[in-house]
Design a protein around this motif. Sequence first.
Motif, PDB file in Angstrom:
ATOM      1  N   GLN A  85      48.457 -48.117 -46.381  1.00  0.00           N
ATOM      2  CA  GLN A  85      48.990 -49.059 -47.348  1.00  0.00           C
ATOM      3  C   GLN A  85      49.414 -48.337 -48.619  1.00  0.00           C
ATOM      4  N   ALA A  86      50.701 -48.379 -48.902  1.00  0.00           N
ATOM      5  CA  ALA A  86      51.189 -47.778 -50.143  1.00  0.00           C
ATOM      6  C   ALA A  86      50.643 -48.542 -51.341  1.00  0.00           C
ATOM      7  N   LEU A  87      50.300 -47.830 -52.388  1.00  0.00           N
ATOM      8  CA  LEU A  87      49.851 -48.466 -53.617  1.00  0.00           C
ATOM      9  C   LEU A  87      50.986 -49.336 -54.155  1.00  0.00           C
ATOM     10  N   ALA A  88      50.621 -50.539 -54.600  1.00  0.00           N
ATOM     11  CA  ALA A  88      51.650 -51.476 -55.052  1.00  0.00           C
ATOM     12  C   ALA A  88      51.189 -52.190 -56.311  1.00  0.00           C
ATOM     13  N   LYS A  89      52.129 -52.661 -57.086  1.00  0.00           N
ATOM     14  CA  LYS A  89      51.809 -53.366 -58.320  1.00  0.00           C
ATOM     15  C   LYS A  89      51.382 -54.802 -58.018  1.00  0.00           C
ATOM     16  N   GLY A  90      50.769 -55.423 -59.011  1.00  0.00           N
ATOM     17  CA  GLY A  90      50.404 -56.825 -58.873  1.00  0.00           C
ATOM     18  C   GLY A  90      49.337 -57.108 -57.834  1.00  0.00           C
TER      19      GLY A  90
END
Length: 253
Positions: A85-90
């Motif tokens: 899982q790529a790091l993502a905002k929110g």
Amino acid sequence: MSLPVFRSATAAEAVVGSDLTFGEDVAGHAVRVRRIGPGEDIDIVDGDGTRVRGTVTAASANELTIDVTAVTIEDSTGPRLVLVQALAKGDRDLQAIETATEIGVDDVIPWAAERSIADWPAKKREKMAAKWENLLNAASLQARRSRFPVLRELVRGASLAAAFDESDAVFVLHETARHRLSAALADLIADGSSPLPERIVFIVGPEGGISDGELEALTGRGARPVLLGPTILRSSSAGPTGLVLAQISLGRW
């Protein structure tokens, strides 16, 4: 019947017919939050496949005792399902791993992709990893799992490709791919001439997409770009969708 589930390493010591006492780590939540009391049945798991069922005989905020009525060991089934899982905002990355845990993911790899907006700087890496670990544990209890997902080390950029080998089936969920994941999984499982892979891996990129260099490194290691469907999914839902398709293809759902 599905019972309330709590986690304790002590579960591995349980013997049917004996009393087992847990400290505040179990009692605090069971009594204060869930209002569990004597006479109620609960499950205790150790996160590694042991599930203990028992009837509460004594309960306080600091200590809880059960009469053990059953002990089962739930074997791990292969192939293992892995979500990168790529790091993502929110907090979309957190949403993704929470849902993935409920679906049955076995391993979670956090990925600081080249186009990830969010990041784990060195001074916050331990704190962020703990946040992911706590969420995996909470989601596992919610899903009544006895085996909890394993959180792997953070990887960065194209170095992700080195995390896999030829025994893995690696799928990059990519909007430009032409081959559908459902068809790729069907081909993988229907091929009776070859054993199933040790791991089926799903790679989800960040909001900005996977870079050309990252995609080239991954495909160079045998990863296959695949399409989930005709619509574009967010990073919070792409991985769980791939996992659902895998569970169905493997006959688990």
